[in-house]
Structure formats: C-alpha cells, structure tokens
Design a protein around this motif. Structure first.
Motif, short mmCIF file in Angstrom:
data_model
loop_
_atom_site.label_atom_id
_atom_site.label_comp_id
_atom_site.label_asym_id
_atom_site.label_seq_id
_atom_site.Cartn_x
_atom_site.Cartn_y
_atom_site.Cartn_z
N ASP A 217 39.19 31.51 24.44
CA ASP A 217 38.64 30.23 24.02
C ASP A 217 38.83 29.15 25.08
OD1 ASP A 217 37.84 31.36 21.66
OD2 ASP A 217 39.57 30.67 20.52
N LEU A 218 39.95 29.20 25.81
CA LEU A 218 40.14 28.25 26.90
C LEU A 218 39.07 28.43 27.96
CD1 LEU A 218 44.03 28.41 27.24
CD2 LEU A 218 42.68 26.49 26.39
N ARG A 219 38.66 29.66 28.20
CA ARG A 219 37.58 29.90 29.16
C ARG A 219 36.25 29.39 28.61
NH1 ARG A 219 39.63 32.72 33.23
NH2 ARG A 219 41.36 34.17 32.86
N LEU A 220 36.05 29.52 27.31
CA LEU A 220 34.80 29.05 26.71
C LEU A 220 34.68 27.53 26.77
CD1 LEU A 220 34.52 31.33 23.54
CD2 LEU A 220 33.16 31.47 25.63
N MET A 221 35.80 26.82 26.93
CA MET A 221 35.75 25.37 27.03
C MET A 221 35.20 24.90 28.37
SD MET A 221 39.37 24.13 25.42
CE MET A 221 40.02 24.82 23.90
N GLN A 222 35.25 25.76 29.37
CA GLN A 222 34.86 25.35 30.71
C GLN A 222 33.34 25.28 30.84
OE1 GLN A 222 37.72 24.59 32.40
NE2 GLN A 222 38.67 25.37 30.52
N GLY A 223 32.87 24.36 31.67
CA GLY A 223 31.43 24.23 31.90
C GLY A 223 31.17 23.68 33.29
N THR A 224 30.04 24.04 33.86
CA THR A 224 29.67 23.56 35.19
C THR A 224 28.85 22.28 35.07
OG1 THR A 224 27.70 24.97 35.15
CG2 THR A 224 29.69 25.87 36.16
N PRO A 225 28.98 21.36 36.02
CA PRO A 225 28.21 20.11 35.97
C PRO A 225 26.71 20.37 36.15
CG PRO A 225 30.10 19.93 37.46
CD PRO A 225 29.94 21.38 37.14
N GLU A 226 25.91 19.70 35.33
CA GLU A 226 24.46 19.79 35.42
C GLU A 226 23.85 18.43 35.13
OE1 GLU A 226 22.62 22.82 33.10
OE2 GLU A 226 24.03 24.40 33.71
N PRO B 265 50.56 38.67 23.77
CA PRO B 265 49.48 39.49 23.23
C PRO B 265 48.70 38.80 22.12
CG PRO B 265 51.46 40.79 23.52
CD PRO B 265 51.85 39.36 23.77
N LEU B 266 49.41 37.98 21.30
CA LEU B 266 48.75 37.27 20.22
C LEU B 266 47.70 36.32 20.75
CD1 LEU B 266 48.51 36.15 17.29
CD2 LEU B 266 50.44 34.66 17.82
N ASP B 267 47.91 35.80 21.96
CA ASP B 267 47.09 34.71 22.46
C ASP B 267 46.00 35.15 23.43
OD1 ASP B 267 48.34 32.71 20.99
OD2 ASP B 267 50.00 32.65 22.40
N ARG B 268 45.61 36.40 23.42
CA ARG B 268 44.47 36.80 24.23
C ARG B 268 43.22 36.05 23.78
NH1 ARG B 268 45.64 43.33 24.03
NH2 ARG B 268 47.48 43.31 25.40
N GLY B 269 43.12 35.84 22.47
CA GLY B 269 42.00 35.06 21.96
C GLY B 269 42.06 33.62 22.42
N ARG C 69 42.42 34.63 14.07
CA ARG C 69 41.07 34.26 13.63
C ARG C 69 40.72 32.83 14.02
NH1 ARG C 69 38.96 37.22 9.36
NH2 ARG C 69 37.06 36.06 9.86
N ALA C 70 41.71 32.06 14.48
CA ALA C 70 41.48 30.64 14.77
C ALA C 70 40.97 30.44 16.19
CB ALA C 70 42.78 29.86 14.57
N SER C 71 39.99 29.55 16.34
CA SER C 71 39.51 29.16 17.66
C SER C 71 40.43 28.08 18.23
CB SER C 71 38.08 28.61 17.56
OG SER C 71 37.18 29.60 17.14
#
Length: 227
Positions: free
Chosen positions: A180-189, A172-176, A43-45
């Motif tokens: 979240d690691l992918r959600l941290m990424q962002g493109t420069p704008e 398997p526990l760390d699919r979440g 449940r943790a981000s």
C-alpha cells in the motif's frame, strides 16, 4: 465498509459508508493485539498516519473507539449479515453521481469498470494554482477500460510515508503495508481535463488503487510493466 490502518498497524479504522456519508469506528492496537488480530489487520489498507479520518470522530465530535476484540466482533457480525462487505463501499460524489466499489466493479463518473476484465490505470500527482498566491497539490488515479475513462482526484496528504527504510521495519504481517505504501506513490504529470475528474474521499484512494492493482491489465501494458 472499508478497513484502514496506519503504516505501523497501531491503529485501525472501519469506514461504514452509504450515500449519506461515512461513519468511522476505530481501535488502538498494541503489540499482543496485532498478533491476535493479524488476519483482520491484513485486510486493512494502509494510509498516512496524519489522516484525520483515522481519529474516528463521530458526527457529534466525540471519538468512536472500541477495543480490538469489540471491533473484531462487530466486523464478524457485519460480514455474517453481509458477506463481502469488507470489499465494498458506496458513496455519492460531488456531482451527485454514484461512487462505489463492490469487489467486482468500480463505479465512478457515470462509468462502470469491470475489475475482472483487463483495464489500464496509473497513479500520479499534479498541482494547480489557488488564487494568486497558493498552490494545491493533488493525487490522481487515471483509469481506462475500453471507451470508458476517468480520473479520480483528491488532495495529496500533507505527509506521505516514505518507502526508504520501511522494508526492514515491516514484518511478515506488513507485506500488505509495503504494497500500500507503494500504491501511494505517483509521478508528476500535467493536470487532467476537468471533465474527466471525479473527486473522491482521500481515505478511499489507496483501497481503490489496491482493487485496480489486482485487476488484469491489457497485454501491452503488462509487457511495459515487466520491461
């Protein structure tokens, strides 16, 4: 209340929020405890390991640390008294407005976003000069639904976990965690307009993006994402 963890899931922190601020309570989780409390950790981000908030320092400067069983018992009692509290936080932004997430809607900048209805969002990074010799790098989350539009901003962590090589290290526990690691990424704008910005606590950016990521998207945006 919001649950956060390091990418390795060796530390978990519960953020208890109100309009008065945030109090954090933490626990160090070893290998056997990770298996025992897998449901809790799921449940943790995940946030960057260098975040100061993961140290769970109290208002008096002393750490607020519990054993994993004690933290799990506390969370069980809180969710018994207030079902759904793990998907909810409530704060006041720098302008005195409400900033909140309750699992069904996001409130920010005087606007309300229905998380059960289609919306658009994206993550990005931008930089701005501080004086004549310094540059600040920010992360932003742009959200639009109908005529409501807002950009949530905070400073970018000094160290953002890299995705390269993480897949093999996550079970398997760390699919979440990988999500979240992918959600941290962002493109420069380019920097967003100042009037659209709402400052948020950096620890809450990933939980907010996770909630937005679960919301339905307009058909046009969903088609572009699949392309």
């Amino acid at each position: 209340m919001t649950l956060l963890a390091t990418p390795r899931r060796d530390r978990v922190v519960a953020l208890l929020s109100s309009t008065a601020g945030i109090t954090s309570i933490g626990a160090v989780v070893d290998g056997p405890s990770r298996r025992t409390f897998a449901a809790l950790l799921d449940r943790a981000s995940v946030v960057s390991s260098d975040e100061v908030g993961l140290e769970a320092i109290g208002p008096d400067g002393e750490p607020i640390a519990l054993s994993p069983p004690a933290l799990a018992s506390l969370l069980d009692e809180l969710t018994r008294r207030s079902p759904g509290c793990l998907d909810r936080f409530l704060l006041t932004d720098a302008r005195g407005g409400m900033l909140g997430l309750d699992g069904r809607e996001l409130r920010a900048g005087g606007r309300v976003f229905d998380l059960a209805a289609p919306l658009e969002w994206r993550a990005f990074v931008f930089q701005e000069a501080l004086g004549q010799q310094a540059i600040a790098v920010y992360q932003g989350t742009w959200v639009r639904q109908g005529t409501s539009e807002v950009v949530l901003v905070c400073l970018l962590p000094a160290i953002t976990p890299a995705l390269d090589g993480m897949d093999g290290a996550l079970g398997p526990l760390d699919r979440g965690a990988l999500r979240d690691l992918r959600l941290m990424q962002g493109t420069p704008e380019d920097p967003p307009p100042a009037e659209q910005r709402v400052a948020v606590d950096r620890l809450l950016m990933v939980p907010i993006r996770s909630a937005l990521d679960k919301a339905p998207r307009p058909a046009a945006q969903a088609s572009r994402a699949r392309a």
